[in-house]
Design a protein around this motif. Structure first.
Motif, mmCIF file in Angstrom:
data_model
loop_
_atom_site.group_PDB
_atom_site.id
_atom_site.type_symbol
_atom_site.label_atom_id
_atom_site.label_comp_id
_atom_site.label_asym_id
_atom_site.label_seq_id
_atom_site.Cartn_x
_atom_site.Cartn_y
_atom_site.Cartn_z
ATOM 1 N N ILE B 78 -4.145 33.649 89.367
ATOM 2 C CA ILE B 78 -4.958 32.450 89.287
ATOM 3 C C ILE B 78 -3.991 31.006 89.980
ATOM 4 C CG2 ILE B 78 -5.564 30.545 87.694
ATOM 5 C CD1 ILE B 78 -5.865 33.023 85.360
ATOM 6 N N ASP B 79 -2.823 31.255 89.935
ATOM 7 C CA ASP B 79 -2.199 30.072 90.813
ATOM 8 C C ASP B 79 -2.465 30.055 92.047
ATOM 9 O OD1 ASP B 79 -1.484 29.178 88.173
ATOM 10 O OD2 ASP B 79 0.664 29.798 88.302
ATOM 11 N N GLU B 82 -5.934 29.356 93.144
ATOM 12 C CA GLU B 82 -5.932 27.759 93.081
ATOM 13 C C GLU B 82 -5.417 27.035 94.465
ATOM 14 O OE1 GLU B 82 -6.535 26.910 88.265
ATOM 15 O OE2 GLU B 82 -4.462 26.581 89.450
ATOM 16 N N LYS B 83 -4.344 27.469 94.597
ATOM 17 C CA LYS B 83 -3.534 26.859 95.776
ATOM 18 C C LYS B 83 -4.130 27.291 97.214
ATOM 19 C CE LYS B 83 1.328 27.112 94.618
ATOM 20 N NZ LYS B 83 2.403 28.080 94.558
ATOM 21 N N ASN B 86 -7.316 25.031 97.478
ATOM 22 C CA ASN B 86 -6.896 23.741 97.789
ATOM 23 C C ASN B 86 -6.495 23.412 99.224
ATOM 24 O OD1 ASN B 86 -7.150 22.690 95.329
ATOM 25 N ND2 ASN B 86 -5.018 23.254 94.517
#
Lengths: 200, 97
Positions: B78-79, B82-83, B86
């Motif tokens: 998930i992290d 998201e990165k 972005n």
């Protein structure tokens, strides 16, 4: 880039292509939610028919045991258990929304059932406004989970109908319940079904 | 170009798998194969890469006597997603915004 049609390989991606892949995959998980329409339509029709049947037996035929009309709910219980067991076996994906919907309606189903025992003790005079209130709660929350506004609007209409039903006679409460089920289950159920068909 | 984008996710099929898993609790291998239109062999290889990176968990079990592979995204996945999104935004946005 035709994400849906081409076999995916490991080609280099541009930023816009990456966003297209993400968008396309997220859209594909959204279509899993439309299967819920079958429960809204099944219970919608069953309750709608039971309301009209009870009203007919009570007002037109003046049959003493008019509440027997609600024995049709047994069809819904049996169908729901069999259908959910079958779809659970065939299910290839678990979604957060699907699990929330399952927990919500299982809880409400138990509340509908439990309420029968409470009303047997305290009397059935205001049974219908209370049931409409439960339809409103379930439909409104479902609309939030599925991000489907017609269900939320249906829920809001039910809250108004629940208040209205508490001011009318028992036999007219039955018609208020039929109207509640039309706005909260049947109309949103068909709209949900058509939305799923259009997105597939 | 794209040097800031996570190379594990910057591949069409691996990105598709993560994008599918981000929206669900878990999914069977057959579901992912159906939605991505990937071949079973290629999908297996890419799922393995995501697993080795710690981005997904793979559970192998039996369901009614048939082998079943279930995939679910991990916290690290998930992290990373998201990165990645972005970083993508900075490439897509016109300069100066």
């Amino acid at each position: 880039m035709q994400v849906e049609e081409n076999t995916m390989e490991n080609e280099p991606l541009s930023a816009r292509e990456s966003l297209l892949v993400i968008q396309s995959m997220i859209d594909k998980t959204k279509t899993q939610l439309g299967n819920n329409s079958i429960y809204f339509l099944l219970w919608g029709w069953l309750v709608f028919i039971a309301c009209l049947l009870q009203y007919f037996l009570m007002v037109v035929v003046q049959y003493e045991h008019h509440s027997y009309a609600w024995s049709t709910m047994l069809i819904g219980v049996i169908f729901s258990i069999v259908y959910s067991a079958r779809t659970k076996r065939e299910r290839k994906v678990k979604t957060y929304a699907g699990e929330s919907m399952g927990a919500l309606w299982t809880g409400l189903g138990i509340s509908f059932f439990t309420l029968c025992f409470i009303l047997m003790q305290v009397g059935w005079q205001y049974a219908f406004p209370i049931y409409i209130l439960l339809y409103a709660t379930g439909t409104f929350i479902s609309g939030g989970i599925l991000k489907f506004r017609p269900l939320q609007i249906g829920g809001a209409i039910c809250w108004a109908l629940a208040v209205g039903a508490s001011y009318v006679s028992y036999q007219n409460q039955i018609l208020f319940t039929a109207a509640a089920i039309l706005f909260s289950y049947l109309i949103p159920g068909y709209l949900l079904k058509y939305r799923t068909a259009a997105s597939n | 170009m794209f040097k800031d984008l996570d190379p594990i996710l910057h591949s069409q099929l691996r990105l598709a798998v993560i994008s599918l898993l981000i929206g669900v609790r878990e999914a069977e291998f057959t579901f992912i194969k159906e939605k991505t239109n990937a071949t079973a062999g290629n999908l297996s290889v890419q799922i393995n890469k995501l697993k080795e990176a710690g981005y997904i968990e793979v559970i192998k079990q039996f369901k009614e006597n048939y082998p079943q592979t279930i995939c679910k995204i991990s916290k690290a996945g998930i992290d990373a997603f998201e990165k990645y999104v972005n970083a993508l935004e900075s490439y897509v946005k016109p300069s100066g915004q």
